[in-house]
Write an enzyme that holds these catalytic residues in place. Sequence first.
Site, PDB file in Angstrom:
ATOM      1  CD  GLU A 100      -2.009  -2.246   1.252  1.00 49.24           C
ATOM      2  OE1 GLU A 100      -0.891  -2.635   1.652  1.00 49.24           O
ATOM      3  OE2 GLU A 100      -2.947  -3.010   0.995  1.00 49.24           O
ATOM      4  CG  HIS A 169      -9.891  -6.972   8.189  1.00 48.75           C
ATOM      5  ND1 HIS A 169      -8.934  -7.403   9.053  1.00 48.75           N
ATOM      6  CD2 HIS A 169      -9.418  -7.224   6.940  1.00 48.75           C
ATOM      7  CE1 HIS A 169      -7.918  -7.907   8.372  1.00 48.75           C
ATOM      8  NE2 HIS A 169      -8.181  -7.805   7.087  1.00 48.75           N
TER       9      HIS A 169
END
Lengths: 377, 167
Positions: A100, A169
């Site tokens: 990322e 998450h």
Amino acid sequence: MWGILRQKAGGVTGLSSQGLGNQMLRLRPVASAIRSYSSATKEMTVRDALNSALDEEMAADPNVFVMGEEVGEYQGAYKITKGLLDKYGPERVVDTPITEAGFAGIGVGSAYHGLRPVIEFMTFNFSMQAIDHVINSAAKSNYMSAGQINVPIVFRGPNGPAAGVGAQHSQCYGAWFGAVPGLKVLVPYSSEDARGLLKAAIRDPDPVVFLENELLYGESFPVSAEVLDSSFCLPIGKAKIEREGKDVTITAFSKMVGYALKAAEILEKDGINAEVINLRSIRPLDRATINASVRKTNRLVTVEEGFPQHGIGAEICASVVEDSFGYLDAPVERIAGADVPTPYAANLERMAFPQIEDIVRAAKRACYRSPMAANAS
Amino acid sequence: MCVFFGLLVLFVISCCSIDVLLNLIVLGMEAAITKKDCIITAYRDHCIFLGRGGTLLESFAELMGRQAGCSRGKGGSMHFYKKDACFFGGHGIVGAQVPLGCGLAFAQKYRKEDHVTFAMYGDGAANQGQLFEALNMAALWDLPAILVCENNHCKEDLMVRLMATLY
């Protein structure tokens, strides 16, 4: 027969997502005859809305490209980029390794040099790996360079809780990104929102954080011919009043808009006429619409799934207290996710996020209609 | 034509915080490249700005926070830019400029430009994880990026031997 058609149109979770468009759906004829009725409202899932918006913007501007994990060959982790690799090729639909920080930086760098990247984070939880590039490299560059550099980048992906994915998450990043000057933060709810806001985000010359919701991807909403047109665009920074009312204002964004609309139907039966505002944009926040609504109803309930401290509701409450204090007839009710890392067990997870009954209860409290018992929640 | 990606390590001894001898690197680079080739660096950006055509007046004015500065006094020492000469700053976060530089190279390749990007960094930034992430993708996609390491043996201010095991 009409009842069955209405249920099918209601979506998987049974949420009433049509709002005021219900009338059209009840009169919809059987599928085979739809083609002969040009005025029939089409239904579109949020997934298809996002996919079609990306497709059209990539077709219109060769500088637009998509980059992220699994966006190409896998057709997208959530199939949002389905079909784009076949149509535009690997130079414009770029699969990345699980890096990322690296690919967000590459995206921002390419935007410095005039491309218009759409960077997908598989979920915004992973944006924390790259948050330096979102904030320091993208958001602040226009200011630090005194306007020399602009960064026409979009960071998009699912945000907030899904179902049973655990603490790492499930976080909502609306409040974090919403605090940063130089960013625009959008939070679509319906398919119309998804199409119009994503197109606006891609066309915008500045960095946009586009917070979607995994559980909304499969939901269908009616879309008009205007929404389906390739030039359709929604203004950034304008909220939408999904349901007009006069007794209490409920602000929400993303999935919570659906919950707020359901809560409003339940409140209606108890004689409370709620106005539901779909924020659409966290930054800039449409303070004008929110304050005008509170000045009309005199009561406010804010709803969000994120953590309560320093959240979106806190900002809305401050805005209303600053601009419309004299109009408030009750303290602002702020509903947010519980102040705890998201539990895994389904029953605990349910308790960790606002449910429809929580919104109903808060609205009744705001209207001074709840029981005065000491342990009333 | 895509220029193959290469890693240049220039050993320049300098123990000053001021990038005095960075001049040499800049002079050498500018002699070989054009204003269409991109340069990006961390916060030791003054010499590069001058090498790209920036003026001393703009530099000093910026350091003093004046409107005549190259970033109108809003950027400061670490945020000099000269976009018309393809100099993209000026970045305060050590290591961030390397993925950004690979992004500039990505854009050059995307647009089929016949230019390269010089992403400059120091021996300190060499430890940043994002540098390796960007390196990997630059190799994967054959980006026209040249990563230039200015090894002054001082990671920010402290001696490298205290910082890196691979040195």
